[in-house]
Design a protein around this motif. Sequence first.
Motif, PDB file in Angstrom:
ATOM      1  N   ASP A 108       0.854  -1.186   0.000  1.00  0.00           N
ATOM      2  CA  ASP A 108       0.000   0.000   0.000  1.00  0.00           C
ATOM      3  C   ASP A 108       0.891   1.238   0.000  1.00  0.00           C
ATOM      4  OD1 ASP A 108      -1.997   1.838   0.252  1.00  0.00           O
ATOM      5  OD2 ASP A 108      -2.427   1.410   2.353  1.00  0.00           O
ATOM      6  N   PRO A 109       0.845   2.085  -1.049  1.00  0.00           N
ATOM      7  CA  PRO A 109       1.739   3.250  -1.101  1.00  0.00           C
ATOM      8  C   PRO A 109       1.454   4.291  -0.023  1.00  0.00           C
ATOM      9  CG  PRO A 109       0.407   3.103  -3.107  1.00  0.00           C
ATOM     10  CD  PRO A 109       0.061   1.936  -2.260  1.00  0.00           C
ATOM     11  N   ASN A 110       0.259   4.260   0.576  1.00  0.00           N
ATOM     12  CA  ASN A 110      -0.044   5.219   1.646  1.00  0.00           C
ATOM     13  C   ASN A 110       0.674   4.870   2.943  1.00  0.00           C
ATOM     14  OD1 ASN A 110      -1.774   6.655  -0.021  1.00  0.00           O
ATOM     15  ND2 ASN A 110      -3.504   5.345   0.506  1.00  0.00           N
ATOM     16  N   LYS A 111       1.192   3.648   3.047  1.00  0.00           N
ATOM     17  CA  LYS A 111       1.891   3.218   4.258  1.00  0.00           C
ATOM     18  C   LYS A 111       3.408   3.172   4.076  1.00  0.00           C
ATOM     19  CE  LYS A 111      -1.888   0.529   6.163  1.00  0.00           C
ATOM     20  NZ  LYS A 111      -2.284  -0.743   6.758  1.00  0.00           N
ATOM     21  N   VAL A 112       3.894   3.771   2.997  1.00  0.00           N
ATOM     22  CA  VAL A 112       5.340   3.815   2.741  1.00  0.00           C
ATOM     23  C   VAL A 112       5.871   5.159   3.239  1.00  0.00           C
ATOM     24  CG1 VAL A 112       7.126   3.806   0.977  1.00  0.00           C
ATOM     25  CG2 VAL A 112       5.192   2.262   0.774  1.00  0.00           C
ATOM     26  N   VAL A 113       6.864   5.101   4.135  1.00  0.00           N
ATOM     27  CA  VAL A 113       7.477   6.296   4.711  1.00  0.00           C
ATOM     28  C   VAL A 113       8.868   6.465   4.112  1.00  0.00           C
ATOM     29  CG1 VAL A 113       8.276   7.376   6.839  1.00  0.00           C
ATOM     30  CG2 VAL A 113       6.199   6.020   6.850  1.00  0.00           C
ATOM     31  N   ILE A 114       9.185   7.673   3.678  1.00  0.00           N
ATOM     32  CA  ILE A 114      10.500   7.960   3.099  1.00  0.00           C
ATOM     33  C   ILE A 114      11.509   8.009   4.245  1.00  0.00           C
ATOM     34  CG2 ILE A 114      11.846   9.646   1.817  1.00  0.00           C
ATOM     35  CD1 ILE A 114       9.070  10.515   0.618  1.00  0.00           C
ATOM     36  N   ILE A 115      12.503   7.111   4.205  1.00  0.00           N
ATOM     37  CA  ILE A 115      13.466   7.063   5.308  1.00  0.00           C
ATOM     38  C   ILE A 115      14.824   7.631   4.932  1.00  0.00           C
ATOM     39  CG2 ILE A 115      12.373   5.150   6.492  1.00  0.00           C
ATOM     40  CD1 ILE A 115      14.510   3.333   5.243  1.00  0.00           C
ATOM     41  N   ASP A 166      -1.506   3.613  10.732  1.00  0.00           N
ATOM     42  CA  ASP A 166      -2.923   3.954  10.570  1.00  0.00           C
ATOM     43  C   ASP A 166      -3.010   5.204   9.701  1.00  0.00           C
ATOM     44  OD1 ASP A 166      -5.621   4.118  10.766  1.00  0.00           O
ATOM     45  OD2 ASP A 166      -5.661   4.846  12.831  1.00  0.00           O
ATOM     46  N   THR A 167      -3.510   5.046   8.474  1.00  0.00           N
ATOM     47  CA  THR A 167      -3.531   6.170   7.541  1.00  0.00           C
ATOM     48  C   THR A 167      -4.672   7.144   7.819  1.00  0.00           C
ATOM     49  OG1 THR A 167      -4.806   4.813   5.986  1.00  0.00           O
ATOM     50  CG2 THR A 167      -2.416   4.891   5.693  1.00  0.00           C
ATOM     51  N   SER A 168      -5.644   6.752   8.649  1.00  0.00           N
ATOM     52  CA  SER A 168      -6.744   7.671   8.948  1.00  0.00           C
ATOM     53  C   SER A 168      -6.291   8.799   9.878  1.00  0.00           C
ATOM     54  CB  SER A 168      -7.915   6.915   9.577  1.00  0.00           C
ATOM     55  OG  SER A 168      -7.521   6.331  10.804  1.00  0.00           O
ATOM     56  N   LEU A 176       6.707   9.393  13.427  1.00  0.00           N
ATOM     57  CA  LEU A 176       7.110   8.493  12.339  1.00  0.00           C
ATOM     58  C   LEU A 176       8.599   8.177  12.411  1.00  0.00           C
ATOM     59  CD1 LEU A 176       5.118   9.776   9.245  1.00  0.00           C
ATOM     60  CD2 LEU A 176       4.913   7.574  10.349  1.00  0.00           C
ATOM     61  N   LYS A 177       9.396   9.171  12.767  1.00  0.00           N
ATOM     62  CA  LYS A 177      10.842   8.965  12.884  1.00  0.00           C
ATOM     63  C   LYS A 177      11.153   7.946  13.976  1.00  0.00           C
ATOM     64  CE  LYS A 177      15.083  11.612  13.524  1.00  0.00           C
ATOM     65  NZ  LYS A 177      15.647  12.958  13.718  1.00  0.00           N
ATOM     66  N   GLN A 178      10.473   8.044  15.117  1.00  0.00           N
ATOM     67  CA  GLN A 178      10.698   7.087  16.202  1.00  0.00           C
ATOM     68  C   GLN A 178      10.278   5.678  15.799  1.00  0.00           C
ATOM     69  OE1 GLN A 178       8.529   8.767  19.456  1.00  0.00           O
ATOM     70  NE2 GLN A 178      10.120  10.276  19.960  1.00  0.00           N
TER      71      GLN A 178
END
Length: 191
Positions: A108-115, A166-168, A176-178
């Motif tokens: 799911d691309p909405n749950k991908v975080v740029i690290i 949770d995208t909502s 997100l960083k933690q």
Amino acid sequence: MDSKLVSLLKENKKIVTVSSNNLPISRKDSEMVGRFIKYLTIPYAKKYLEMVIEKKIAVPYYKYHKKQAHHKNVMGKVPYGRYPIKVSKYFIKLLNSLENNAKNMGLDPNKVVIISVNVSKGNKFPGRLRIVKVKTGPGGIRRTLIVVHKKVSHIKIYGLYLESLDTSKKLRRKSLKQIVKQILEEWRQKI
């Protein structure tokens, strides 16, 4: 990013990457835009970059900010920022490619975080010739031609897939960083 960690995450379909070479954009601006979108999900990063193109928010410049004007709408701890429109357009193209790579892997691309956003100097291409006046002695001036090189950058973006995200809810960058740091530490211990 550690190459062993990246290969382990790729085997388990937890990381998505996209890279591009010799993009005709400034490396310094690319570094600041990469820092601006780090620890954001793909849709939020694209939304912020579109707002930069419309000049609604400015990208904070933590480095390379000599003689830089201060702006009210800078999203960061520093008061100075810019609107790197050309760089933002190229980054949106890369994020679209990252989103398509995530879909191809079944994520799911909405749950991908740029690290991570790695930016490095590209190959040197001659851009234009410029005439420079050089003093040769007490009364002589000689003109010489020099080559001015184009600005070129290599960019590589890593995105980490978070199943429990949770995208909502709108998550802050610090939370997100933690979460990302905890997950990466767990995977580093498996190496």
